[in-house]
Write an enzyme that holds these catalytic residues in place. Structure first.
Site, short mmCIF file in Angstrom:
data_model
loop_
_atom_site.label_atom_id
_atom_site.label_comp_id
_atom_site.label_asym_id
_atom_site.label_seq_id
_atom_site.Cartn_x
_atom_site.Cartn_y
_atom_site.Cartn_z
N ASP A 16 -32.43 -8.41 -53.52
CA ASP A 16 -31.12 -9.02 -53.25
C ASP A 16 -30.29 -9.29 -54.50
O ASP A 16 -29.32 -10.01 -54.44
CB ASP A 16 -31.31 -10.31 -52.43
N GLU A 17 -30.67 -8.69 -55.61
CA GLU A 17 -30.06 -9.09 -56.86
C GLU A 17 -29.91 -7.89 -57.80
O GLU A 17 -30.84 -7.10 -57.93
CB GLU A 17 -31.01 -10.11 -57.48
N ASP B 119 -25.85 -11.46 -56.24
CA ASP B 119 -27.05 -12.04 -55.61
C ASP B 119 -26.68 -12.44 -54.18
O ASP B 119 -25.78 -13.26 -53.97
CB ASP B 119 -27.48 -13.25 -56.44
P1 TTP Z 1 -33.11 -15.68 -53.89
O1 TTP Z 1 -31.92 -14.88 -54.30
O2 TTP Z 1 -33.77 -16.51 -54.92
O3 TTP Z 1 -32.71 -16.66 -52.72
P2 TTP Z 1 -31.77 -16.43 -51.48
O4 TTP Z 1 -31.06 -15.13 -51.54
O5 TTP Z 1 -32.55 -16.65 -50.24
O6 TTP Z 1 -30.75 -17.62 -51.60
P3 TTP Z 1 -29.57 -17.82 -52.67
O7 TTP Z 1 -29.58 -16.62 -53.57
O8 TTP Z 1 -28.32 -17.91 -51.86
O9 TTP Z 1 -29.89 -19.09 -53.37
O10 TTP Z 1 -34.20 -14.74 -53.27
C1 TTP Z 1 -33.88 -13.60 -52.49
C2 TTP Z 1 -34.89 -13.39 -51.39
O11 TTP Z 1 -36.19 -13.22 -51.96
C3 TTP Z 1 -35.01 -14.55 -50.43
O12 TTP Z 1 -34.07 -14.47 -49.38
C4 TTP Z 1 -36.43 -14.46 -49.98
C5 TTP Z 1 -37.18 -13.84 -51.13
N1 TTP Z 1 -37.93 -14.87 -51.87
C6 TTP Z 1 -39.26 -15.10 -51.55
O13 TTP Z 1 -39.82 -14.42 -50.69
N2 TTP Z 1 -39.94 -16.09 -52.22
C7 TTP Z 1 -39.35 -16.88 -53.19
O14 TTP Z 1 -40.01 -17.77 -53.75
C8 TTP Z 1 -37.98 -16.62 -53.52
C9 TTP Z 1 -37.27 -17.45 -54.58
C10 TTP Z 1 -37.31 -15.62 -52.84
MG MG Z 2 -30.11 -14.53 -53.30
#
Ligand code: TTP
Ligand code: MG
Length: 362
Positions: free
Chosen positions: A109-110, A14
């Site tokens: 991103d995952e 992630d």
């Molecule tokens: P996440 O993996 O949940 O968050 P992140 O990568 O920004 O942070 P981390 O993993 O380090 O905690 O989400 C990935 C991307 O998806 C995030 O950068 C933006 C998008 N996203 C949204 O647009 N809305 C949301 O509510 C969430 C949770 C994520």
């Molecule tokens: Mg993330």
């Protein structure tokens, strides 16, 4: 008779503060500063994500951008640049597919990898994860956190434990200890509503959940109850499903309060569509069918679909149809609780033999 399955090796990766990290990479002047990617602070938009610097002020994903502004007025507020995120995601996808074809991308991103059959690094999943992190950093200039365990549930928990730039292993021996203390909202499939129902039953952690027997959980939660029973015992047999086998992609959102505001519903549908399209592009796929899902205030759901003659992969082809499908529902006159967008009829985009290359790695 139960035949014990061979232990699997699952990695969950992630990206760290993904959208914000891409902005800080591309605009060095924002490095080290609180960065908020999402809607404008003077709009009704929400925060997509925030850099770790911004999180120190309490700013989180899905929070109204106006609220984020009140928490930290000096933060840098940026509109998302989906094209840049798609490109970074595509690079990561290519990296991951070099280790195994068994990669399941959950979002831009995952992803999960099943590396049970990999021979690199003497089959050490931890060393493979370390190598993935290093390659992602070299090729994209971004950091990713990885979790390693013997199933999806625990690998996903593990990737979050040492964020950002983390690498964490949960062994079968350590699993019971982790699960015991794990807040119930972190269990796979437990959303806000289930969390509240569990709280009412006095279930706040994995340890509390474990005290319930299977029949009781099934009576209260139906089929999901069986899953909760197993997860509390560290058992999760869900396979990693490679994307070629995928049938549809979707996203949905429940409003804090039911809405009859058509403009707001449409804006939300557009945002969800952008999100799903980004995911679609990240997976190297196109779609033929668009479905708009609506759940009314009384919890009845309907879907309205349109199948295009040609597969599509961009918003230009898709966004105009959202309006049309929304009009075929009772939204506007009947309060709406949830909106969703699903793309189906998926096919791989054939560019530069990329799909072929994937087959080679698979
Ligand atoms: P996440 O993996 O949940 O968050 P992140 O990568 O920004 O942070 P981390 O993993 O380090 O905690 O989400 C990935 C991307 O998806 C995030 O950068 C933006 C998008 N996203 C949204 O647009 N809305 C949301 O509510 C969430 C949770 C994520
Ligand atoms: Mg993330």
């Amino acid at each position: 008779m139960d035949v014990p399955l061979p232990q699997r090796k699952i990695i969950h990766v992630d990206m760290d503060a993904f959208y914000a990290a891409v902005e800080q990479r591309d605009f060095p002047q924002y490095r080290g500063l609180p960065v908020v990617v999402g809607g404008a602070p003077d709009s009704r938009g929400v925060v997509s994500t925030a850099s770790y610097e911004a999180r120190r002020f309490g700013i989180r994903s899905a929070m109204p951008a106006a609220h984020a502004y009140r928490l930290c007025p000096e933060a840098v507020f940026l509109r998302p640049r989906f094209e840049a995120y798609r490109e970074a995601s595509r690079q990561v996808r290519e990296i991951l597919l070099r280790y195994t074809g068994l990669v399941e991308f959950l979002s831009l991103d995952e992803a999960f990898l099943d590396v049970s059959g990999c021979s690199q690094f003497q089959g050490s999943a931890t060393l493979i994860a370390q190598d993935i992190k290093q390659r992602v950093r070299e090729i994209t200039g971004l950091t990713v956190s990885a979790g390693v365990s013997y199933n999806k549930f625990l690998a996903k928990i593990a990737s979050d434990l040492e964020k950002p730039d983390g690498l964490c292993l949960i062994t079968p021996k350590q699993a019971p200890g982790f699960i015991e203390k794990l807040p119930i909202g972190r269990f796979h499939g437990v959303g806000k509503a289930t969390e509240a129902r569990m709280a009412a039953l006095g279930i706040a952690t994995g340890g509390d959940l474990r005290a319930w027997d299977r029949d009781q959980l099934v009576r209260r939660f139906g089929k999901a109850g069986h899953g909760y029973y197993l997860m509390a015992r560290g058992i999760d047999e869900r396979p990693v499903v490679a994307d070629r086998a995928r049938k549809s992609l979707g996203a949905e959102l429940t409003f804090a309060s039911d809405s009859t505001d058509l403009a707001r519903l449409l804006a939300q549908l557009r945002e969800l569509a952008e999100q799903v399209l980004a995911e679609l592009g990240a997976k190297g796929l196109q779609a033929r069918t668009l479905t708009v899902k609506i759940k009314y205030g009384d919890f009845t759901s309907i879907g309205r679909s349109k199948t295009m003659r040609r597969a599509f992969g961009s918003g230009a082809e898709l966004l105009p149809h959202l309006d049309e499908l929304l009009e075929k529902t009772e939204a506007g006159s009947r309060p709406v609780r949830l909106v969703g967008v699903t793309l189906s009829g998926l096919e791989e985009v054939e560019v530069d033999g990329e799909a072929k290359q994937r087959d080679l790695f698979g």
